[in-house]
Design a protein around this motif. Structure first.
Motif, PDB file in Angstrom:
ATOM      1  N   ARG A 223      57.549  43.708  33.473  1.00 44.29           N
ATOM      2  CA  ARG A 223      57.834  42.365  32.944  1.00 44.29           C
ATOM      3  C   ARG A 223      57.265  42.265  31.529  1.00 44.29           C
ATOM      4  NH1 ARG A 223      55.217  38.286  35.357  1.00 44.29           N
ATOM      5  NH2 ARG A 223      53.660  39.655  36.260  1.00 44.29           N
ATOM      6  N   GLN A 224      58.050  41.704  30.605  1.00 41.37           N
ATOM      7  CA  GLN A 224      57.604  41.544  29.225  1.00 41.37           C
ATOM      8  C   GLN A 224      56.320  40.718  29.159  1.00 41.37           C
ATOM      9  OE1 GLN A 224      58.881  43.076  26.468  1.00 41.37           O
ATOM     10  NE2 GLN A 224      57.109  42.170  25.399  1.00 41.37           N
ATOM     11  N   GLU A 225      56.260  39.710  30.018  1.00 39.95           N
ATOM     12  CA  GLU A 225      55.094  38.821  30.053  1.00 39.95           C
ATOM     13  C   GLU A 225      53.798  39.631  30.302  1.00 39.95           C
ATOM     14  OE1 GLU A 225      55.680  36.202  33.349  1.00 39.95           O
ATOM     15  OE2 GLU A 225      53.672  35.358  33.133  1.00 39.95           O
ATOM     16  N   SER A 226      53.880  40.644  31.165  1.00 38.90           N
ATOM     17  CA  SER A 226      52.697  41.470  31.454  1.00 38.90           C
ATOM     18  C   SER A 226      52.296  42.273  30.228  1.00 38.90           C
ATOM     19  CB  SER A 226      52.984  42.457  32.587  1.00 38.90           C
ATOM     20  OG  SER A 226      53.473  41.810  33.694  1.00 38.90           O
ATOM     21  N   LEU A 227      53.300  42.775  29.495  1.00 40.29           N
ATOM     22  CA  LEU A 227      53.000  43.542  28.277  1.00 40.29           C
ATOM     23  C   LEU A 227      52.379  42.635  27.224  1.00 40.29           C
ATOM     24  CD1 LEU A 227      56.218  45.756  28.059  1.00 40.29           C
ATOM     25  CD2 LEU A 227      53.893  46.522  28.623  1.00 40.29           C
ATOM     26  N   ASP A 228      52.919  41.419  27.093  1.00 40.14           N
ATOM     27  CA  ASP A 228      52.374  40.477  26.116  1.00 40.14           C
ATOM     28  C   ASP A 228      50.929  40.128  26.468  1.00 40.14           C
ATOM     29  OD1 ASP A 228      54.849  40.491  24.982  1.00 40.14           O
ATOM     30  OD2 ASP A 228      55.490  38.555  25.814  1.00 40.14           O
ATOM     31  N   HIS A 229      50.684  39.987  27.776  1.00 38.33           N
ATOM     32  CA  HIS A 229      49.336  39.600  28.215  1.00 38.33           C
ATOM     33  C   HIS A 229      48.317  40.693  27.887  1.00 38.33           C
ATOM     34  CE1 HIS A 229      46.113  39.183  31.324  1.00 38.33           C
ATOM     35  NE2 HIS A 229      46.074  38.011  30.734  1.00 38.33           N
ATOM     36  N   ILE A 230      48.615  41.914  28.259  1.00 40.30           N
ATOM     37  CA  ILE A 230      47.651  43.006  28.005  1.00 40.30           C
ATOM     38  C   ILE A 230      47.530  43.251  26.491  1.00 40.30           C
ATOM     39  CG2 ILE A 230      49.283  44.922  28.352  1.00 40.30           C
ATOM     40  CD1 ILE A 230      47.029  46.382  29.841  1.00 40.30           C
TER      41      ILE A 230
END
Ligand code: NAP
Length: 349
Positions: A223-230
């Motif tokens: 998920r893009q959201e997970s990449l943005d978060h990390i």
């Protein structure tokens, strides 16, 4: 001569079935009171269920918290421990010490009234549940009333005063992963982190500490959201949006991003089955694949690596690394944002 049989340190006196097994491998253990003189008795407040196990139970229960509670009650009633029969994994717990046996000589320096977290798996810890108070679906934690028994060989720690109980529990659950990242990663390496949840984030931050401005960190998430978060923690150089159960997609993405060099070390911190080969295929020849994910099939990893003729060192994620609790809590302490993230997500209780 020893006062008790040698196996008692490891809890063999509580194994009901099969005879001769150690408590982790046992199908059924005895969770009854009173405690043996070599044991510690803990009034349990919160279980932190292993992510692979919790994910499996959530799915089996159709995302219903009452269904997850029923599965946990069934497992503990049948096995005397929270040893997920599908994933084989457990988790750990926090609670308050009720009693310490006169012959307890284990590593947990605690007295009645002290708050502790166990660092041995629930898959081997005698557990009795009187009631489940709440299932926290978004953080793999379950508030219960009941007790657990710690053998003299079982590791654990007193809970630190400067953390909320549930944030400390969440970080300690995966303490082996960042501690292992510190050992595996060397300056200048290209490192892959597949799965960017709780342990993935801690591994990425530990990796950044080792690499400094050298090397690169490749994060694989679905998920893009997970990449943005990390990425917002400053520990991601190359984001890769791919499903870790699709090894060819991961291979192609890493191949493109490294001009075919591939990665020196790949840490698999996902919580689902079927991710073995993306980890192997992201590694360079002679690289290291580290499986912290307890949903890993080690047969699939070993035979899969052989099947594609890849000389990769396959490491099983031993949850224990010397001093891992201190290393991990210090990592969280050292980064105000990381600490805030743990306290916001896992609770201030
Ligand atoms: P977590 O916070 O739930 O994180 C797991 C991550 O994996 C999530 O970000 C999830 O993404 C990602 N993921 C799942 N399937 C994926 C896929 N197909 N492709 C890409 N990403 C995927 O879990 P955790 O607490 O860090 O635990 C991670 C693993 O460590 C678990 O398997 C757990 O059993 C294991 N563990 C091992 C030990 C040990 O002693 N070795 C101790 C504790 C835990 P989404 O957000 O998109 O779902």
């Amino acid at each position: 001569m020893a006062k008790h049989d040698a196996g008692v340190r490891y809890g063999t006196h509580r194994v009901i079935e099969p005879k001769g097994a150690l408590p982790q491998a046992a199908l059924v253990i005895d969770n009854s009171l009173p405690i043996h003189p070599t044991e510690m008795l803990v009034d349990v407040q919160m279980l932190n269920v292993d992510a692979a196990s919790f994910t499996q139970m959530k799915k089996a229960a159709g995302n219903d918290p009452d269904g997850v509670a029923a599965l946990i009650l069934k497992t503990v009633a049948e096995r005397g421990k929270q040893h997920n029969p599908v994933t084989g994994s457990g988790g750990m717990l926090t609670g308050v010490v009720r009693a310490v046996g006169p012959d307890y000589d284990g590593p947990v320096d605690a007295r009645p009234g002290d708050r502790i977290a166990t660092l041995v798996s629930l898959s081997l810890t005698p557990l009795k549940i009187d009631a489940i108070r709440k299932v926290y679906m978004d953080r793999d934690q379950v508030a219960i009333e009941g007790y657990a028994i710690l053998f003299s060989s079982g590791i654990g720690v007193k809970l630190p005063d400067d953390f909320s109980r549930d944030a400390a529990l969440a970080a300690l659950d995966v303490a082996g992963a960042p501690a292992q990242a510190y050992r595996l990663v060397k300056p200048g390496m290209d490192v892959g982190i597949i799965g960017t949840g709780k342990s993935g984030l801690l591994c990425a931050i530990a990796t950044r500490r080792v690499l400094g401005t050298t090397g690169r960190i490749f994060g694989v998430a679905r998920r893009q959201e997970s990449l943005d978060h990390i990425g917002s923690f400053g520990c991601l150089d190359v984001p890769i949006l791919a499903d870790a159960t699709d090894p060819v997609a991961v291979l192609e993405a890493v191949h493109r991003a490294t001009d075919g060099r591939m990665l020196d070390v790949v840490l698999n911190t996902t919580n689902t089955p079927g991710t073995e080969m993306s980890t192997v295929m992201a590694c360079r020849e002679g690289g290291v694949a580290y499986y912290f994910n307890m949903a890993t099939s080690f047969t699939a990893a070993a035979l899969g690596a052989e099947g594609i003729g890849r000389d990769v060192t396959l490491l099983i994620g031993n949850g224990y690394v010397p001093d891992h609790a201190r290393i991990t809590l210090d990592l969280v302490r050292s980064d105000a944002r990381l600490r805030a993230y743990f306290e916001d997500k896992y609770g201030k209780a």
